[in-house]
Design a protein around this motif. Structure first.
Motif, mmCIF file in Angstrom:
data_model
loop_
_atom_site.group_PDB
_atom_site.id
_atom_site.type_symbol
_atom_site.label_atom_id
_atom_site.label_comp_id
_atom_site.label_asym_id
_atom_site.label_seq_id
_atom_site.Cartn_x
_atom_site.Cartn_y
_atom_site.Cartn_z
ATOM 1 N N ARG A 464 0.814 -1.212 0.000
ATOM 2 C CA ARG A 464 0.000 0.000 0.000
ATOM 3 C C ARG A 464 0.851 1.268 0.000
ATOM 4 O O ARG A 464 0.349 2.346 -0.328
ATOM 5 N N LYS A 465 2.102 1.150 0.401
ATOM 6 C CA LYS A 465 2.971 2.322 0.442
ATOM 7 C C LYS A 465 3.569 2.647 -0.924
ATOM 8 O O LYS A 465 4.177 3.699 -1.104
ATOM 9 N N VAL A 466 3.423 1.720 -1.859
ATOM 10 C CA VAL A 466 3.950 1.950 -3.216
ATOM 11 C C VAL A 466 2.965 2.827 -3.990
ATOM 12 O O VAL A 466 1.761 2.532 -4.047
ATOM 13 N N HIS A 467 3.455 3.896 -4.569
ATOM 14 C CA HIS A 467 2.608 4.802 -5.349
ATOM 15 C C HIS A 467 1.945 4.042 -6.498
ATOM 16 O O HIS A 467 2.568 3.206 -7.151
ATOM 17 N N TRP A 468 0.672 4.360 -6.730
ATOM 18 C CA TRP A 468 -0.056 3.621 -7.763
ATOM 19 C C TRP A 468 0.566 3.783 -9.147
ATOM 20 O O TRP A 468 0.464 2.887 -9.995
ATOM 21 N N LEU A 469 1.231 4.906 -9.373
ATOM 22 C CA LEU A 469 1.883 5.091 -10.661
ATOM 23 C C LEU A 469 3.062 4.145 -10.841
ATOM 24 O O LEU A 469 3.362 3.712 -11.963
ATOM 25 N N LEU A 470 3.753 3.825 -9.731
ATOM 26 C CA LEU A 470 4.833 2.841 -9.819
ATOM 27 C C LEU A 470 4.278 1.465 -10.128
ATOM 28 O O LEU A 470 4.896 0.671 -10.847
ATOM 29 N N TRP A 471 3.104 1.162 -9.565
ATOM 30 C CA TRP A 471 2.447 -0.095 -9.906
ATOM 31 C C TRP A 471 2.137 -0.139 -11.406
ATOM 32 O O TRP A 471 2.414 -1.145 -12.088
#
Length: 493
Positions: A464-471
């Motif tokens: 959840r700490k990973v930015h959605w754009l990185l996903w």
């Protein structure tokens, strides 16, 4: 005294009016480009602009060779003379615009890797105008990403340690380019059945006069840097170019030993540009020729390569120039990225392949450049190259590439700021740095770093700490790395 007094009183110009005009012009340049505000000087900016030009002037030779040697589906070649003009034109115009609009020391020209993709994968499936039309569409798509803010948001979503790793990886990458282009490191022939893919010189030893130019140039560069001599990189390039010209005139050297650029005294100094390829593109022809699915896959590959290659270069070079703010963001990033995207459009429209920011801009930064004034100088030199191509191509790779190795060292120093005790950061950082030179691609290195970072964060329960754009970017990279299986699933050749 008289001239200064008349200048203050507004009366007719005195003997010092010329000096006053010059001082006013320099002051205006300083304010417009915030030269003093960034801790630079006009002299450093000019030297940086020259250094960047000389380290990337090889594109005037290399791009016409890559595109000119390939044929399209119908067996047509592009004119080498017209390609030189197109390459210089795009580099000149877009680098000037980057300097004025973006105010960063970043130069642009036809992107290596992208031009090979166009020449050897796309053009053989369609006509040259069709292939260049896809390049134009790629640029327009990236312009759209910039306007919507998505491209900037992706850059801001990257953790600072990964940005530092990108800078270090670029340092290793351009140092490797320097060694390879000089002939100091060469690919071992496959028929040798060796497990070592790259070796020293030819057959494991350094041979030939051109390599002497490189070795002496590298030693000269590092010595000048160690002595903190102003203009170290540019002094080395000019000195070794003069030495190479003299050496080539006095010693019987096989011309092929120099590589693409032979340091001959040119017969003609001026040559007329040929703009015949400008405007020769077709936006929809590629879709009609190979079908929608194949054309879309070509576009996807072009966009992804250009998108992340530029991102890595902008972050890495800006970081080395000390331009990143406390949050690790590049100033005027929206303008910078839009100019870069426009360069892709311009490159396709001129049949020079996609224009993009050049990692060799780091040579100018290493010379002290910190503002767009350096880019204006570089762009002006590319403009002159339109008419003085014989002079621009006198500098051999062996004289210019020591600058890349030296700048690689400067970028490498950022490795100390990466938290190596945090494995969830250290492993992605390492993969980013290692994959770039080992696969000869900035994009591949960024992709390896992104994917491994997301996976490790997920494994450690921090998804959840990973930015959605990185996903999203990581998902695209998974498709990028698995493009061959994807093509097979879709039934695309």
């Amino acid at each position: 005294m008289t001239g200064q007094a008349s200048g203050r009183s507004g009366t007719s110009p005195g003997p010092g009016s010329g000096t006053g005009l010059r001082s006013s012009l320099l002051s205006t340049l300083d304010r417009f480009f915030t030269v003093s505000g960034r801790g630079s000087t006009l002299g450093r900016e000019v030297r940086g602009g020259f250094a960047t030009f000389f380290t990337m002037a090889y594109i005037l030779v290399l791009n016409p060779i890559i595109l000119g040697q390939a044929t399209d589906k119908f067996g047509h070649h592009l004119s080498p003379a017209q390609l030189v003009t197109a390459t210089a034109l795009v580099a000149a115009v877009m680098t000037l615009i980057m300097g004025v609009v973006g105010n960063v020391p970043l130069a642009l020209a036809a992107g290596l890797g992208i031009n090979a993709l166009v020449a050897y994968q796309i053009a053989p499936r369609m006509s040259w105008p069709d292939a260049m039309g896809l390049v134009v569409l790629e640029g327009l798509l990236i312009c759209l990403l910039v306007v919507t803010g998505l491209r900037q948001a992706v850059m801001h979503a990257i953790p600072q340690p990964l940005k530092q790793a990108i800078s270090v990886g670029i340092g290793l990458f351009i140092a490797f380019i320097g060694f390879v282009d000089a002939g100091f490191a060469t690919r071992n022939p496959d028929k040798a059945n060796t497990t070592v893919p790259v070796g020293l010189g030819t057959g494991g030893s350094l041979t030939g006069w051109p390599l002497l130019v490189f070795c002496l140039g590298l030693l000269l560069t590092v010595c000048l840097i160690a002595r903190r001599v102003r203009g170290a990189i540019l002094i080395s390039i000019v000195t070794m170019s003069v030495f190479a010209v003299a050496l080539n005139a006095l010693v019987d050297i096989d011309r092929s030993a120099w590589g693409l650029t032979v340091p001959d005294v040119p017969d003609d100094v001026v040559s007329a540009p040929d703009f015949g390829l400008v405007g020769e593109f077709s936006l929809g022809g590629g879709f009609a020729e190979v079908g929608v699915i194949t054309a879309v896959l070509f576009l996807f590959t072009l966009v992804l390569s250009d998108f992340f290659d530029t991102m890595g270069t902008v972050v890495g070079v800006s970081n080395e120039a000390g331009l990143l703010d406390k949050s690790g963001r590049v100033p005027r990033i929206g303008r910078v990225l839009f100019v870069d995207a426009t360069a892709a459009v311009a490159g396709g429209a001129a049949s020079a392949s996609s224009g993009t920011v050049y990692v060799e801009s780091a040579a100018g930064v290493g010379e002290g450049a910190r503002t767009g004034l350096a880019s204006v100088v570089t762009g002006a030199l590319f403009g002159l190259a339109l008419f003085f191509t014989p002079l621009a191509t006198v500098v051999p790779a062996q004289a210019a590439t020591p600058a890349l190795v030296a700048v690689g060292f400067l970028l490498m120093t950022q490795v100390k700021d990466i938290p190596w005790d945090r494995i969830e950061i250290a492993v992605p950082a390492f993969l980013t740095m290692a994959v770039m030179p080992f696969t000869f691609s900035i994009t591949n290195g960024i992709g390896a770093g992104f994917v491994s970072y997301v996976v490790l964060q997920t494994v450690l329960g921090r998804a959840r700490k990973v930015h959605w754009l990185l996903w999203g970017a990581s998902a695209l990279f998974v498709v990028y790395f698995a493009i061959d299986p994807v093509k097979q699933l879709l039934g695309v050749d």
